[in-house]
Design a protein around this motif. Structure first.
Motif, mmCIF file in Angstrom:
data_model
loop_
_atom_site.group_PDB
_atom_site.id
_atom_site.type_symbol
_atom_site.label_atom_id
_atom_site.label_comp_id
_atom_site.label_asym_id
_atom_site.label_seq_id
_atom_site.Cartn_x
_atom_site.Cartn_y
_atom_site.Cartn_z
ATOM 1 N N ALA A 65 22.038 -5.899 -1.812
ATOM 2 C CA ALA A 65 20.812 -6.157 -2.540
ATOM 3 C C ALA A 65 20.484 -7.632 -2.481
ATOM 4 C CB ALA A 65 20.974 -5.726 -4.004
ATOM 5 N N SER A 66 19.249 -7.942 -2.843
ATOM 6 C CA SER A 66 18.854 -9.334 -2.893
ATOM 7 C C SER A 66 19.717 -10.063 -3.896
ATOM 8 C CB SER A 66 17.375 -9.438 -3.307
ATOM 9 O OG SER A 66 16.571 -8.780 -2.357
ATOM 10 N N SER B 153 28.808 -0.142 -3.837
ATOM 11 C CA SER B 153 27.549 0.492 -4.199
ATOM 12 C C SER B 153 27.534 0.824 -5.689
ATOM 13 C CB SER B 153 27.353 1.773 -3.377
ATOM 14 O OG SER B 153 26.112 2.370 -3.674
ATOM 15 N N ARG C 6 18.346 4.046 -8.847
ATOM 16 C CA ARG C 6 18.387 3.188 -7.665
ATOM 17 C C ARG C 6 19.826 2.810 -7.328
ATOM 18 N NH1 ARG C 6 14.938 -1.270 -5.482
ATOM 19 N NH2 ARG C 6 16.332 -2.842 -4.606
ATOM 20 N N ARG C 7 20.142 2.749 -6.023
ATOM 21 C CA ARG C 7 21.454 2.315 -5.558
ATOM 22 C C ARG C 7 21.325 0.958 -4.860
ATOM 23 N NH1 ARG C 7 23.926 7.850 -2.827
ATOM 24 N NH2 ARG C 7 23.960 9.118 -4.726
ATOM 25 N N ASP C 8 22.170 0.041 -5.276
ATOM 26 C CA ASP C 8 22.185 -1.290 -4.680
ATOM 27 C C ASP C 8 23.618 -1.700 -4.395
ATOM 28 O OD1 ASP C 8 19.465 -2.258 -4.441
ATOM 29 O OD2 ASP C 8 19.396 -2.225 -6.630
ATOM 30 N N GLN C 9 23.782 -2.722 -3.546
ATOM 31 C CA GLN C 9 25.095 -3.272 -3.239
ATOM 32 C C GLN C 9 25.319 -4.538 -4.073
ATOM 33 O OE1 GLN C 9 27.411 -2.033 -0.910
ATOM 34 N NE2 GLN C 9 26.114 -0.230 -0.873
ATOM 35 N N TRP C 10 26.477 -4.580 -4.753
ATOM 36 C CA TRP C 10 26.834 -5.723 -5.581
ATOM 37 C C TRP C 10 28.239 -6.167 -5.217
ATOM 38 C CZ3 TRP C 10 23.074 -7.915 -8.294
ATOM 39 C CH2 TRP C 10 21.964 -7.134 -8.644
ATOM 40 N N SER D 5 23.976 0.556 3.690
ATOM 41 C CA SER D 5 22.772 -0.218 3.473
ATOM 42 C C SER D 5 23.124 -1.671 3.309
ATOM 43 C CB SER D 5 22.067 0.296 2.200
ATOM 44 O OG SER D 5 22.957 0.207 1.097
ATOM 45 N N CYS E 34 19.354 -4.543 -12.740
ATOM 46 C CA CYS E 34 18.652 -3.730 -11.741
ATOM 47 C C CYS E 34 17.209 -4.224 -11.649
ATOM 48 C CB CYS E 34 18.692 -2.259 -12.166
ATOM 49 S SG CYS E 34 17.782 -1.134 -11.072
ATOM 50 N N ARG F 231 25.003 2.514 -8.828
ATOM 51 C CA ARG F 231 23.788 3.270 -9.140
ATOM 52 C C ARG F 231 23.317 2.927 -10.547
ATOM 53 N NH1 ARG F 231 24.273 9.587 -8.835
ATOM 54 N NH2 ARG F 231 24.045 9.161 -6.616
ATOM 55 N N CYS F 232 22.032 2.670 -10.689
ATOM 56 C CA CYS F 232 21.437 2.406 -11.992
ATOM 57 C C CYS F 232 21.269 3.729 -12.734
ATOM 58 C CB CYS F 232 20.082 1.723 -11.834
ATOM 59 S SG CYS F 232 19.191 1.488 -13.389
#
Length: 236
Positions: A94-95, A54, A62-66, A91, A24, A56-57
């Motif tokens: 993520a980077s 999606s 924080r929520r990111d796409q992996w 969304s 994260c 969540r950490c």
């Protein structure tokens, strides 16, 4: 790291799947929440949007796409591992993140951990394959700015490689064309595919001793035939 049992619905082989862990931005390790007990499903068609999940950490929220967790079975099937839904997609991914992934085989000379490139575009797929070939030990891996008519995506000293980033399994003709190009240039060849290989394409790859790899969206190639496993184990 979480381990879950996964059975391939195609060949019925059992696997112990290790959950991928991503960093994260806050620095804490995060992992997709796997859905235990749910059967894995073969990937027969890919879309860029459906291949992200999606996450969540647990440290910062924080929520990111992996990339959606996947497993490459030795039978050639690419299996999508079910995950518990965390948030509705919508969304942007993520980077791209780099993680330390151990080598899939034991090389004659120890290699550092492979650092994959998360795949979001077809160009990323070629870049990930180039990184992997360099990690294997090939020298001077180059990627043409414009794809030539021969469809060769990568060249290195004594090698040409093709990367199939389409959403359909790689066809027999593609494998044969790569072999012919390599034969005409007196070099060896390697094939990378995002969606796996048709049965006859994989059989021909075995017969022609072409290393065949399947890549998931984390950018980590996995060998799917004997020549590929030998290449990972011994290097060029």
């Amino acid at each position: 790291m979480e381990h879950v049992p996964v059975r391939c619905p195609v060949c019925r082989r059992d696997h112990a799947y290790v959950t991928p862990v991503y960093p994260c931005p806050c620095g804490a390790p995060t992992a997709p929440p796997l859905l235990r007990g749910a059967p894995a499903e073969p990937v027969t068609h890919r879309t860029w949007t459906d291949d992200w999940v999606s996450v969540r950490c647990h440290s910062c929220g924080r929520r990111d796409q992996w990339p959606h967790p996947e497993l490459c079975c030795p039978c050639g099937a690419v299996l999508r591992i079910p995950v518990r839904p965390v948030a509705t997609r919508g969304s942007s991914p993520a980077s791209p993140a780099r993680s330390h992934i151990p080598p899939p085989g034991t090389a004659t000379h120890p290699r550092p951990p492979f650092r994959p490139l998360v795949i979001r575009t077809a160009r990323d797929a070629v870049g990930a394959a180039a990184l992997y070939l360099t990690w294997l030990g090939y020298r001077d891996v180059v990627q043409p700015e414009v794809r030539p008519p021969s469809r060769i995506d990568l060249r290195a000293a004594g090698l040409i490689a093709q990367v199939d980033s389409t959403t359909r399994p790689t066809a027999l003709r593609d494998v044969e064309c790569l072999w012919l190009n390599a034969l005409n240039s007196s070099v060896t060849s390697v094939f990378f595919s995002l969606a796996g290989y048709a049965d006859d394409a994989r059989e021909r790859g075995d017969g022609l001793a072409i290393p065949l790899f399947v890549m998931d969206l984390t950018g980590t190639p996995q060998p799917v035939n004997g020549p590929a496993e030998e290449l990972v184990g011994t290097g060029p």
